[in-house]
Design a protein around this motif. Sequence first.
Motif, PDB file in Angstrom:
ATOM      1  N   TRP A   1     -59.991 -35.380  64.106  1.00 60.62           N
ATOM      2  CA  TRP A   1     -60.079 -34.274  63.149  1.00 60.62           C
ATOM      3  C   TRP A   1     -61.363 -34.429  62.343  1.00 60.62           C
ATOM      4  CZ3 TRP A   1     -54.470 -35.106  60.882  1.00 60.62           C
ATOM      5  CH2 TRP A   1     -53.539 -34.894  61.913  1.00 60.62           C
ATOM      6  N   SER A   2     -61.944 -33.312  61.942  1.00 62.58           N
ATOM      7  CA  SER A   2     -63.226 -33.376  61.233  1.00 62.58           C
ATOM      8  C   SER A   2     -63.119 -32.801  59.825  1.00 62.58           C
ATOM      9  CB  SER A   2     -64.297 -32.609  62.017  1.00 62.58           C
ATOM     10  OG  SER A   2     -63.945 -31.249  62.179  1.00 62.58           O
ATOM     11  N   THR A   3     -64.003 -33.284  58.942  1.00 65.03           N
ATOM     12  CA  THR A   3     -63.985 -32.853  57.549  1.00 65.03           C
ATOM     13  C   THR A   3     -65.390 -32.533  57.061  1.00 65.03           C
ATOM     14  OG1 THR A   3     -63.321 -33.457  55.299  1.00 65.03           O
ATOM     15  CG2 THR A   3     -64.164 -35.238  56.689  1.00 65.03           C
ATOM     16  N   LEU A   4     -65.462 -31.629  56.103  1.00 63.25           N
ATOM     17  CA  LEU A   4     -66.705 -31.344  55.395  1.00 63.25           C
ATOM     18  C   LEU A   4     -66.751 -32.140  54.084  1.00 63.25           C
ATOM     19  CD1 LEU A   4     -66.772 -27.453  55.865  1.00 63.25           C
ATOM     20  CD2 LEU A   4     -67.932 -29.181  57.239  1.00 63.25           C
ATOM     21  N   GLY A   5     -65.697 -32.932  53.834  1.00 60.14           N
ATOM     22  CA  GLY A   5     -65.640 -33.764  52.647  1.00 60.14           C
ATOM     23  C   GLY A   5     -65.015 -33.098  51.441  1.00 60.14           C
ATOM     24  N   ASP A   6     -64.443 -31.915  51.625  1.00 60.79           N
ATOM     25  CA  ASP A   6     -63.843 -31.209  50.499  1.00 60.79           C
ATOM     26  C   ASP A   6     -62.411 -31.683  50.250  1.00 60.79           C
ATOM     27  OD1 ASP A   6     -66.022 -29.442  49.857  1.00 60.79           O
ATOM     28  OD2 ASP A   6     -65.616 -28.434  51.742  1.00 60.79           O
ATOM     29  N   VAL A   7     -61.959 -31.418  49.040  1.00 59.19           N
ATOM     30  CA  VAL A   7     -60.642 -31.863  48.599  1.00 59.19           C
ATOM     31  C   VAL A   7     -59.813 -30.650  48.182  1.00 59.19           C
ATOM     32  CG1 VAL A   7     -59.448 -33.240  46.843  1.00 59.19           C
ATOM     33  CG2 VAL A   7     -61.581 -34.076  47.841  1.00 59.19           C
ATOM     34  N   GLY A   8     -58.524 -30.631  48.540  1.00 56.28           N
ATOM     35  CA  GLY A   8     -57.681 -29.498  48.181  1.00 56.28           C
ATOM     36  C   GLY A   8     -56.240 -29.732  48.573  1.00 56.28           C
ATOM     37  N   TYR A   9     -55.459 -28.657  48.582  1.00 53.02           N
ATOM     38  CA  TYR A   9     -54.035 -28.759  48.945  1.00 53.02           C
ATOM     39  C   TYR A   9     -53.591 -27.466  49.634  1.00 53.02           C
ATOM     40  CZ  TYR A   9     -53.072 -25.837  44.826  1.00 53.02           C
ATOM     41  OH  TYR A   9     -53.035 -24.817  43.925  1.00 53.02           O
ATOM     42  N   LEU A  10     -52.484 -27.554  50.346  1.00 56.70           N
ATOM     43  CA  LEU A  10     -51.869 -26.401  51.010  1.00 56.70           C
ATOM     44  C   LEU A  10     -50.591 -26.024  50.275  1.00 56.70           C
ATOM     45  CD1 LEU A  10     -52.131 -27.489  54.757  1.00 56.70           C
ATOM     46  CD2 LEU A  10     -53.360 -25.571  53.727  1.00 56.70           C
ATOM     47  N   ASP A  11     -50.329 -24.714  50.181  1.00 58.83           N
ATOM     48  CA  ASP A  11     -49.030 -24.311  49.637  1.00 58.83           C
ATOM     49  C   ASP A  11     -48.029 -24.175  50.788  1.00 58.83           C
ATOM     50  OD1 ASP A  11     -49.372 -21.808  50.846  1.00 58.83           O
ATOM     51  OD2 ASP A  11     -49.846 -20.764  48.978  1.00 58.83           O
ATOM     52  N   GLU A  12     -46.818 -23.758  50.464  1.00 57.96           N
ATOM     53  CA  GLU A  12     -45.751 -23.708  51.480  1.00 57.96           C
ATOM     54  C   GLU A  12     -46.023 -22.692  52.581  1.00 57.96           C
ATOM     55  OE1 GLU A  12     -42.157 -23.091  49.310  1.00 57.96           O
ATOM     56  OE2 GLU A  12     -42.076 -25.160  48.567  1.00 57.96           O
ATOM     57  N   GLU A  13     -46.876 -21.707  52.289  1.00 56.66           N
ATOM     58  CA  GLU A  13     -47.192 -20.690  53.300  1.00 56.66           C
ATOM     59  C   GLU A  13     -48.458 -21.016  54.086  1.00 56.66           C
ATOM     60  OE1 GLU A  13     -46.544 -16.491  51.908  1.00 56.66           O
ATOM     61  OE2 GLU A  13     -46.248 -17.533  49.997  1.00 56.66           O
ATOM     62  N   GLY A  14     -49.022 -22.202  53.832  1.00 59.13           N
ATOM     63  CA  GLY A  14     -50.204 -22.618  54.583  1.00 59.13           C
ATOM     64  C   GLY A  14     -51.524 -22.130  54.021  1.00 59.13           C
ATOM     65  N   PHE A  15     -51.512 -21.624  52.783  1.00 56.26           N
ATOM     66  CA  PHE A  15     -52.764 -21.200  52.155  1.00 56.26           C
ATOM     67  C   PHE A  15     -53.460 -22.409  51.541  1.00 56.26           C
ATOM     68  CE2 PHE A  15     -50.594 -17.138  52.409  1.00 56.26           C
ATOM     69  CZ  PHE A  15     -51.634 -16.257  52.697  1.00 56.26           C
ATOM     70  N   LEU A  16     -54.766 -22.500  51.764  1.00 59.68           N
ATOM     71  CA  LEU A  16     -55.563 -23.618  51.276  1.00 59.68           C
ATOM     72  C   LEU A  16     -56.178 -23.298  49.919  1.00 59.68           C
ATOM     73  CD1 LEU A  16     -57.032 -26.378  51.754  1.00 59.68           C
ATOM     74  CD2 LEU A  16     -58.837 -25.059  52.912  1.00 59.68           C
ATOM     75  N   TYR A  17     -56.121 -24.287  49.023  1.00 60.65           N
ATOM     76  CA  TYR A  17     -56.766 -24.194  47.712  1.00 60.65           C
ATOM     77  C   TYR A  17     -57.696 -25.399  47.586  1.00 60.65           C
ATOM     78  CZ  TYR A  17     -52.866 -21.037  46.712  1.00 60.65           C
ATOM     79  OH  TYR A  17     -51.950 -20.003  46.768  1.00 60.65           O
TER      80      TYR A  17
END
Length: 511
Positions: free
Chosen positions: A379-395
């Motif tokens: 898996w690859s990353t751009l180095g950003d940090v966040g979280y997913l809600d229950e519906e799969g939306f990224l913040y």
Amino acid sequence: MTHPSIHARNQPNKIAYQMAASGKAITYRELDELSNQGAHLFRSLGLKAGDHIALLMENRLAFMEICWAAQRSGLYYTAISRYLTEEEIAYIIKDCGAKVFITTPQCADKVKGLIKGEPLFYMMDEPALGFRSYDKEAAAQPTTPVADEVAGYDMLYSSGTTGRPKGIKREFEGNRIDVPSPFLRILTADMCGMNADSIYLSPAPLYHAAPLRFNMMATVLGGTSVIMEHFDAEEFLKQVEKHKVTQSQLVPTMFVRMLKLPDEVRARYNVSSLKGAIHAAAPCPVDVKAKMIEWWGPILIEYYAGSEGNGVTVSTSQQWLTHRGTVGRAVVGKVKILDENDEEAPTGQIGQVYFADAPAFTYHNDPEKTKKAYNAKGWSTLGDVGYLDEEGFLYLTDRKSYMIISGGVNIYPQETEDVLIKHPAVSDVAVFGVPNEEMGEEVKAVVQPHDIARAGKELEAELIAFCRQHLSPIKCPKSIDFEQELPRTPTGKLVKRHLRDRYWPKAPARA
């Protein structure tokens, strides 16, 4: 999906690209002929599929002609920012291995000190001393396709934490020239509704990834692209009304500037033709986005992605209104949030953002940086940090290595720190972004001087001037504060957040 060369046969007199201020335009037939001549010129100079060219120029028709010439002759084309210094430009030309470099009279001063040996230096219009004439040499070539057409790709540069820009290179696949990027098809055609009837307005510098790729997709789809020489808030609205623009790609700074226009100016122009306004590159403040949706209607489409093309999330206005602050759900790859142990974090927990089952990428000439972008699962990353809600939306809650995003432009503090630390008066330095109402963020430096008695406006001005000698002004601090000592751990690691947090309002608690 198709290619401008096919539209040239079916609709030869339709405008492919038009400049907003000058009105200069080229038809699909002219784009086809000019890009064929460019492709033949590259072949005549010995360039073969997989080789590189680089270009440095203002927004103009020739920019797109050259990119299409490279695309149909299998070349990697590297567009360079006009705001870099000669030293920075020289590094990119050498690093990408450009065999041909093309510029314009307007940008000549940036590179006149580089004309020696390779690559071959070309100039549009009337070439200055030491440059070959691109116009004359290309005009002598056939207007028919080269015999060995194959798809080339952009290779654009994004700075890294090491401070040196790194080219993001897509593997050469040997595709036909009419095989489009699925990633771009999703953003332009599927999400933004672009098609052959579209009038696309491009307000940003073409050397950035999104503006360049969107302008190319506009003609892949058979539409017309209107390119602004430079962004101006009222002029943007005027162009939307004049051309009945249907789609545009913007950054939040542009929204801020348009919202700051007097009410009577904003009301003067009819923007009802707009069907899709796509935005990315920087976080959009919630209140700014809400005001834009109120003004333009629910036509804003936000996406999160990098030049690396390793994954994409998208949020429509309707989705955003019920998930305020989100950058959307994955449409390319699958979003995974990993904790500090590289394990998947539960819903709602903050961690590093990765994309699984997504296109691979490499950083040119930097295997170590490429390796660090991937985990053991691939898996690859751009180095950003966040979280997913229950519906799969990224913040997103933070950004890679305190990268600064000012007006949609990525600025990496390490590069600026590496310059400032060379100044004899500087003992230690930290560079980070601080809030700026219009640009989103601006560059701030905090310096530990060798002699604290020198701290003050005079040293601040001296250090800013010193930085500007070595770096583009956009990467240099707008202001400098001084400290007796910077916060470092016993192992010597700078705890930048202790400094940065003083300048940022506390984030509201997350629901």
